[in-house]
Design a protein around this motif. Structure first.
Motif, PDB file in Angstrom:
ATOM      1  N   ARG A   1      34.492  53.991  38.709  1.00  0.00           N
ATOM      2  CA  ARG A   1      35.297  53.990  40.460  1.00  0.00           C
ATOM      3  C   ARG A   1      35.433  52.873  40.506  1.00  0.00           C
ATOM      4  N   PHE A   2      35.896  52.769  41.754  1.00  0.00           N
ATOM      5  CA  PHE A   2      36.961  51.711  42.243  1.00  0.00           C
ATOM      6  C   PHE A   2      36.704  50.891  43.173  1.00  0.00           C
ATOM      7  N   ASP A   3      37.169  50.232  44.180  1.00  0.00           N
ATOM      8  CA  ASP A   3      36.917  48.692  44.421  1.00  0.00           C
ATOM      9  C   ASP A   3      37.942  48.147  45.552  1.00  0.00           C
ATOM     10  N   ALA A   4      38.266  47.957  46.823  1.00  0.00           N
ATOM     11  CA  ALA A   4      39.179  47.864  47.278  1.00  0.00           C
ATOM     12  C   ALA A   4      38.630  45.989  47.548  1.00  0.00           C
ATOM     13  N   ILE A   5      37.514  45.514  47.751  1.00  0.00           N
ATOM     14  CA  ILE A   5      37.539  44.249  47.496  1.00  0.00           C
ATOM     15  C   ILE A   5      37.474  43.630  45.674  1.00  0.00           C
ATOM     16  N   THR A   6      38.477  42.626  45.816  1.00  0.00           N
ATOM     17  CA  THR A   6      38.919  42.224  44.422  1.00  0.00           C
ATOM     18  C   THR A   6      39.056  41.041  44.254  1.00  0.00           C
ATOM     19  N   THR A   7      38.031  40.030  44.762  1.00  0.00           N
ATOM     20  CA  THR A   7      37.758  38.969  45.183  1.00  0.00           C
ATOM     21  C   THR A   7      36.026  39.232  44.308  1.00  0.00           C
ATOM     22  N   PRO A   8      35.444  38.176  43.219  1.00  0.00           N
ATOM     23  CA  PRO A   8      34.923  37.923  41.933  1.00  0.00           C
ATOM     24  C   PRO A   8      33.451  38.887  42.553  1.00  0.00           C
ATOM     25  N   HIS A   9      32.784  39.681  42.476  1.00  0.00           N
ATOM     26  CA  HIS A   9      31.317  39.748  42.704  1.00  0.00           C
ATOM     27  C   HIS A   9      30.818  40.603  41.287  1.00  0.00           C
ATOM     28  N   HIS A  10      29.666  40.993  41.546  1.00  0.00           N
ATOM     29  CA  HIS A  10      28.550  41.403  40.067  1.00  0.00           C
ATOM     30  C   HIS A  10      28.301  43.067  40.830  1.00  0.00           C
ATOM     31  N   HIS A  11      27.481  44.025  39.742  1.00  0.00           N
ATOM     32  CA  HIS A  11      27.552  45.284  40.705  1.00  0.00           C
ATOM     33  C   HIS A  11      26.062  45.632  39.885  1.00  0.00           C
ATOM     34  N   ILE A  12      25.513  46.417  40.497  1.00  0.00           N
ATOM     35  CA  ILE A  12      23.846  46.816  40.245  1.00  0.00           C
ATOM     36  C   ILE A  12      24.778  48.639  40.488  1.00  0.00           C
ATOM     37  N   ARG A  13      23.285  49.567  39.245  1.00  0.00           N
ATOM     38  CA  ARG A  13      23.721  50.909  39.502  1.00  0.00           C
ATOM     39  C   ARG A  13      22.664  51.167  39.237  1.00  0.00           C
ATOM     40  N   CYS A  14      21.685  52.416  40.504  1.00  0.00           N
ATOM     41  CA  CYS A  14      20.883  52.366  40.092  1.00  0.00           C
ATOM     42  C   CYS A  14      20.133  53.496  39.034  1.00  0.00           C
ATOM     43  N   ALA A  15      19.115  53.300  38.339  1.00  0.00           N
ATOM     44  CA  ALA A  15      19.268  54.031  37.504  1.00  0.00           C
ATOM     45  C   ALA A  15      18.488  55.420  37.622  1.00  0.00           C
ATOM     46  N   ALA A  16      17.686  55.671  38.839  1.00  0.00           N
ATOM     47  CA  ALA A  16      17.841  56.916  39.236  1.00  0.00           C
ATOM     48  C   ALA A  16      18.451  57.694  40.218  1.00  0.00           C
ATOM     49  N   CYS A  17      19.227  56.846  41.406  1.00  0.00           N
ATOM     50  CA  CYS A  17      20.308  58.139  41.461  1.00  0.00           C
ATOM     51  C   CYS A  17      21.963  57.809  41.460  1.00  0.00           C
ATOM     52  N   GLY A  18      22.243  56.760  40.483  1.00  0.00           N
ATOM     53  CA  GLY A  18      23.417  56.194  39.889  1.00  0.00           C
ATOM     54  C   GLY A  18      23.644  55.657  41.271  1.00  0.00           C
ATOM     55  N   CYS A  19      23.882  55.446  42.134  1.00  0.00           N
ATOM     56  CA  CYS A  19      24.767  54.537  42.865  1.00  0.00           C
ATOM     57  C   CYS A  19      25.046  53.254  42.722  1.00  0.00           C
ATOM     58  N   VAL A  20      26.357  52.678  43.159  1.00  0.00           N
ATOM     59  CA  VAL A  20      26.635  51.443  43.053  1.00  0.00           C
ATOM     60  C   VAL A  20      26.594  50.300  43.744  1.00  0.00           C
ATOM     61  N   ARG A  21      26.242  49.270  43.880  1.00  0.00           N
ATOM     62  CA  ARG A  21      26.429  48.285  45.135  1.00  0.00           C
ATOM     63  C   ARG A  21      27.037  46.832  44.095  1.00  0.00           C
ATOM     64  N   ASP A  22      27.084  46.290  45.779  1.00  0.00           N
ATOM     65  CA  ASP A  22      27.359  44.919  44.882  1.00  0.00           C
ATOM     66  C   ASP A  22      26.655  43.965  44.730  1.00  0.00           C
ATOM     67  N   VAL A  23      26.887  42.790  44.351  1.00  0.00           N
ATOM     68  CA  VAL A  23      25.653  41.458  44.125  1.00  0.00           C
ATOM     69  C   VAL A  23      26.471  40.652  44.403  1.00  0.00           C
ATOM     70  N   HIS A  24      26.725  40.106  45.369  1.00  0.00           N
ATOM     71  CA  HIS A  24      27.287  39.184  45.868  1.00  0.00           C
ATOM     72  C   HIS A  24      25.764  37.524  45.301  1.00  0.00           C
ATOM     73  N   ILE A  25      26.289  37.159  44.177  1.00  0.00           N
ATOM     74  CA  ILE A  25      25.631  36.052  43.652  1.00  0.00           C
ATOM     75  C   ILE A  25      26.799  35.039  42.711  1.00  0.00           C
ATOM     76  N   ILE A  26      25.676  33.242  42.781  1.00  0.00           N
ATOM     77  CA  ILE A  26      26.961  32.172  42.802  1.00  0.00           C
ATOM     78  C   ILE A  26      27.560  32.741  41.209  1.00  0.00           C
ATOM     79  N   GLN A  27      28.970  33.379  41.667  1.00  0.00           N
ATOM     80  CA  GLN A  27      28.999  32.992  39.451  1.00  0.00           C
ATOM     81  C   GLN A  27      28.952  31.717  38.918  1.00  0.00           C
ATOM     82  N   SER A  28      28.936  32.640  37.240  1.00  0.00           N
ATOM     83  CA  SER A  28      28.460  31.134  36.385  1.00  0.00           C
ATOM     84  C   SER A  28      29.940  31.058  35.666  1.00  0.00           C
ATOM     85  N   PRO A  29      30.816  29.974  35.917  1.00  0.00           N
ATOM     86  CA  PRO A  29      31.760  30.007  35.272  1.00  0.00           C
ATOM     87  C   PRO A  29      31.664  28.899  33.568  1.00  0.00           C
TER      88      PRO A  29
END
Lengths: 130, 130
Positions: free
Chosen positions: A71-99
């Motif tokens: 999959r591809f994402d035009a937003i390149t700033t650091p963030h994470h993703h979640i995938r729904c185990a049922a429908c397969g949709c993918v969305r952003d997860v904006h939480i504090i980064q852990s360097p």
DNA sequence: TTATGTGCAAAACATTTGCAGGAGT
DNA sequence: ACTCCTGCAAATGTTTTGCACATAA
């Protein structure tokens, strides 16, 4: 999208414009369908070649979210993703980064760490009730 | 490997034994090569079917570590992975788990979170000098 | 003008599946 | 016996590639 000797073609502009319009993290084939509405004669090979080039040059991100397609994402700033185990949709997860995670991993492995990405799994609001 | 009505076949035993022997997180095709030394007539379809079943029943883990192929891991206790950007090798990263990440992600998305996995990227000792 | 990019089609690759025969319980 | 499982081969789905023509610089 600007790499040293990358030409600014119509195809490249439209692919990037269409990807920027959405937040659905589309697959190559979904981008193909979106772009084809504006450039009906574009080939799927062109889509793949350009997504790959743009990902290499850092203009877009290529996601490894599981499932069978990239999959591809035009937003390149650091963030994470979640995938729904049922429908397969993918969305952003904006939480504090852990360097400090990278430092921990470097210590644990001896590798030179360049970064990390977290994939969450779970059920989206549409699927959780079913 | 024991699910309700899963039969204990030679093929399943050998696949699990071979996967348990290694820590290289092999692909289905690599497992096929390993198993074929002991069961020369086994089919690749049998490998895929059984890896899938064992992953569903929780006996093994299916990894989404990037690259073009799925990888498999006989160690099912929680840990993360790193993939070398140069040679593509995959190894374990044993660092402290962060259970609060799931709560943060639940809050950020409204999803019911079932877990997460972290993929680090970087360069292994063999590749970092090149 | 000329190196780079495109469309098209075929190839390559990973994975899944249908089916007739085989084996665990 | 009665299912479930396997080997084989074909099918599927995704991504890559070769090549002649097109086009940005």
């Amino acid at each position: 999208m600007t790499s040293s000797n990358m030409r600014l073609t119509t195809q490249r502009q439209v692919i990037l414009e269409e990807l920027t319009k959405v937040s659905s993290h589309p697959t190559a084939n979904e981008i193909y369908d979106m772009v084809r509405k504006r450039l009906p004669r574009i080939g799927l090979g062109t889509i793949y070649r350009n997504l790959e080039l743009m990902a290499e040059s850092g203009t877009i991100r290529k996601l490894e979210t599981g499932g069978n397609q990239k999959r591809f994402d035009a937003i390149t700033t650091p963030h994470h993703h979640i995938r729904c185990a049922a429908c397969g949709c993918v969305r952003d997860v904006h939480i504090i980064q852990s360097p400090h995670l990278d430092a921990l991993a470097a210590e644990a492995t001896g590798y030179r760490i360049t970064g990390h990405s977290i994939q969450f799994s779970g059920y989206c609001q549409d699927c959780v009730g079913k």
